[in-house]
Design a protein around this motif. Sequence first.
Motif, PDB file in Angstrom:
ATOM      1  N   TYR B  15     -20.122  15.183  -6.994  1.00  0.00           N
ATOM      2  CA  TYR B  15     -20.648  15.919  -8.144  1.00  0.00           C
ATOM      3  C   TYR B  15     -19.643  15.884  -9.300  1.00  0.00           C
ATOM      4  O   TYR B  15     -20.021  15.908 -10.474  1.00  0.00           O
ATOM      5  CB  TYR B  15     -21.007  17.361  -7.755  1.00  0.00           C
ATOM      6  N   ILE B 165      -5.605  26.733  -9.093  1.00  0.00           N
ATOM      7  CA  ILE B 165      -5.946  27.833  -8.188  1.00  0.00           C
ATOM      8  C   ILE B 165      -5.650  29.167  -8.877  1.00  0.00           C
ATOM      9  O   ILE B 165      -6.457  30.099  -8.830  1.00  0.00           O
ATOM     10  CB  ILE B 165      -5.161  27.712  -6.861  1.00  0.00           C
ATOM     11  N   GLY B 168      -8.340  30.200 -10.907  1.00  0.00           N
ATOM     12  CA  GLY B 168      -9.606  30.520 -10.255  1.00  0.00           C
ATOM     13  C   GLY B 168     -10.461  29.319  -9.898  1.00  0.00           C
ATOM     14  O   GLY B 168     -11.579  29.483  -9.423  1.00  0.00           O
ATOM     15  N   PHE B 170     -12.141  26.700  -7.811  1.00  0.00           N
ATOM     16  CA  PHE B 170     -12.406  26.680  -6.364  1.00  0.00           C
ATOM     17  C   PHE B 170     -13.305  25.523  -5.960  1.00  0.00           C
ATOM     18  O   PHE B 170     -13.649  25.364  -4.788  1.00  0.00           O
ATOM     19  CB  PHE B 170     -13.077  27.987  -5.926  1.00  0.00           C
ATOM     20  N   GLU B 180     -14.063  30.151 -20.735  1.00  0.00           N
ATOM     21  CA  GLU B 180     -15.302  30.397 -19.968  1.00  0.00           C
ATOM     22  C   GLU B 180     -15.452  29.334 -18.882  1.00  0.00           C
ATOM     23  O   GLU B 180     -15.521  28.138 -19.187  1.00  0.00           O
ATOM     24  CB  GLU B 180     -16.492  30.361 -20.921  1.00  0.00           C
ATOM     25  N   PRO B 181     -15.521  29.762 -17.588  1.00  0.00           N
ATOM     26  CA  PRO B 181     -15.583  28.787 -16.496  1.00  0.00           C
ATOM     27  C   PRO B 181     -17.009  28.404 -16.114  1.00  0.00           C
ATOM     28  O   PRO B 181     -17.912  29.252 -16.094  1.00  0.00           O
ATOM     29  CB  PRO B 181     -14.934  29.555 -15.339  1.00  0.00           C
ATOM     30  N   PHE B 182     -17.210  27.130 -15.799  1.00  0.00           N
ATOM     31  CA  PHE B 182     -18.507  26.636 -15.319  1.00  0.00           C
ATOM     32  C   PHE B 182     -18.253  25.740 -14.118  1.00  0.00           C
ATOM     33  O   PHE B 182     -17.520  24.764 -14.214  1.00  0.00           O
ATOM     34  CB  PHE B 182     -19.222  25.830 -16.410  1.00  0.00           C
ATOM     35  N   TRP B 183     -18.884  26.069 -13.000  1.00  0.00           N
ATOM     36  CA  TRP B 183     -18.708  25.293 -11.771  1.00  0.00           C
ATOM     37  C   TRP B 183     -19.972  24.475 -11.486  1.00  0.00           C
ATOM     38  O   TRP B 183     -21.076  25.006 -11.516  1.00  0.00           O
ATOM     39  CB  TRP B 183     -18.438  26.224 -10.593  1.00  0.00           C
ATOM     40  N   ASP B 186     -24.376  20.786 -12.181  1.00  0.00           N
ATOM     41  CA  ASP B 186     -25.633  21.342 -12.687  1.00  0.00           C
ATOM     42  C   ASP B 186     -25.409  22.471 -13.697  1.00  0.00           C
ATOM     43  O   ASP B 186     -26.353  23.141 -14.105  1.00  0.00           O
ATOM     44  CB  ASP B 186     -26.560  21.799 -11.552  1.00  0.00           C
ATOM     45  N   ARG B 187     -24.146  22.698 -14.078  1.00  0.00           N
ATOM     46  CA  ARG B 187     -23.877  23.657 -15.152  1.00  0.00           C
ATOM     47  C   ARG B 187     -23.545  22.942 -16.472  1.00  0.00           C
ATOM     48  O   ARG B 187     -23.231  23.593 -17.463  1.00  0.00           O
ATOM     49  CB  ARG B 187     -22.709  24.586 -14.786  1.00  0.00           C
ATOM     50  N   GLN B 190     -25.399  24.080 -19.462  1.00  0.00           N
ATOM     51  CA  GLN B 190     -24.892  25.360 -19.970  1.00  0.00           C
ATOM     52  C   GLN B 190     -23.592  25.152 -20.748  1.00  0.00           C
ATOM     53  O   GLN B 190     -23.339  25.846 -21.734  1.00  0.00           O
ATOM     54  CB  GLN B 190     -24.691  26.364 -18.835  1.00  0.00           C
ATOM     55  N   ARG B 193     -24.655  24.085 -24.077  1.00  0.00           N
ATOM     56  CA  ARG B 193     -25.208  25.205 -24.837  1.00  0.00           C
ATOM     57  C   ARG B 193     -24.114  26.176 -25.286  1.00  0.00           C
ATOM     58  O   ARG B 193     -24.153  26.733 -26.378  1.00  0.00           O
ATOM     59  CB  ARG B 193     -26.241  25.936 -23.971  1.00  0.00           C
ATOM     60  N   TRP B 194     -23.119  26.378 -24.395  1.00  0.00           N
ATOM     61  CA  TRP B 194     -22.014  27.286 -24.725  1.00  0.00           C
ATOM     62  C   TRP B 194     -21.228  26.737 -25.927  1.00  0.00           C
ATOM     63  O   TRP B 194     -20.834  27.483 -26.827  1.00  0.00           O
ATOM     64  CB  TRP B 194     -21.094  27.457 -23.519  1.00  0.00           C
ATOM     65  N   TRP B 200     -23.297  33.440 -24.961  1.00  0.00           N
ATOM     66  CA  TRP B 200     -24.484  34.297 -25.004  1.00  0.00           C
ATOM     67  C   TRP B 200     -24.268  35.533 -24.162  1.00  0.00           C
ATOM     68  O   TRP B 200     -23.346  35.586 -23.395  1.00  0.00           O
ATOM     69  CB  TRP B 200     -25.730  33.547 -24.524  1.00  0.00           C
TER      70      TRP B 200
END
Lengths: 200, 200
Positions: B15, B165, B168, B170, B180-183, B186-187, B190, B193-194, B200
């Motif tokens: 991924y 680590i 954060g 993981f 701003e974290p995105f995991w 499939d994000r 977002q 968009r962010w 938002w």
Amino acid sequence: MTTPIDFYFDFSSPYGYFASTRIEEIAAKHGRSVVWRPILLGAVFKLTGQQPLPTIPLKGSYAKHDLARSARLFGVPFKLPTKFPIAGQAPSRAYYWLADRDSVHGRTLAQALYRAYFADDRDISSPEVTANVAAKLGVNREELLQALNDPAVKERLKNEVDAAIERGVFGSPYVVVDGEPFWGSDRLDQVDRWLATKGW
Amino acid sequence: MTTPIDFYFDFSSPYGYFASTRIEEIAAKHGRSVVWRPILLGAVFKLTGQQPLPTIPLKGSYAKHDLARSARLFGVPFKLPTKFPIAGQAPSRAYYWLADRDSVHGRTLAQALYRAYFADDRDISSPEVTANVAAKLGVNREELLQALNDPAVKERLKNEVDAAIERGVFGSPYVVVDGEPFWGSDRLDQVDRWLATKGW
């Protein structure tokens, strides 16, 4: 094709709740119906060795953040419940008991239970709370409370969970469209596309 | 704002590979740059108790299916490697060694290594294979092989993993946009968009 879409979810799964607010609309767009199938992830996790999201270091904190952010994005009312996660026996049994007599009524109850838990912070793991939510929809409260302890109703849920595991269901939400499995609320756009294109 | 986007990934993460084919385009659309940061999920999983995807019952088989399906949907060349997962030390060290001297060259190497592993089934956990991939890009093969055993280069990777680590991280891919974290791949919508909306 008129085979219904199978929608597996755990009443304690916030991503299952998000999916529950969209799945009917997606299916209807393609002239399809949905069978709602609550399961117990606890039983699945015993097999797969997974842990409930909030207990996993780092991932648990991220999930809390992602849930609130996703809810804002989707415009879904959401508050991480005070008691989380919970055991889903009471709401799941209530659902199957009702849905076996009237599937539309059953689905309405599932939606109301999800809202009670994730929007209104009511502990639906309690048979009393589940019965109160159902009573608002015209279900006989005492009859439902009795059903929650009925060995046949317990067996009904157990069989569903076993069948789900047999089918490979390991998380919530988990959607099966014409034999094709999709895991996660972030796969709903693919579900939509699969229904439109019959696969790629 | 001109802060770069942090793109964390493990060279063994499919991924992460999918995300690597889209992240630059998304960032560029918003006039942003990307810092590529390979990490070692093995070290992260020791902390979080997670297991590599292929070893998890049910979820592992689903993942194989989902990966092939996602690759077809995204139009990304993909073949589940014969040896999977692998240890990412060699490609990660090669990346930091090169990127610290020339970030664009480093990124090109990361992309080539990902393709070698997930499109061409070459075992990039081998220092020899990693060096061969780098040599094709004009990197001095012997110099790189020496760097892979250089304690300072090893330390460089270790520090990155520790810092990730600490922050954060993981999983893979894991993208941080202005804090701003995105995991997950499939994000990425977002993330897009962010960047467009500033949140938002």
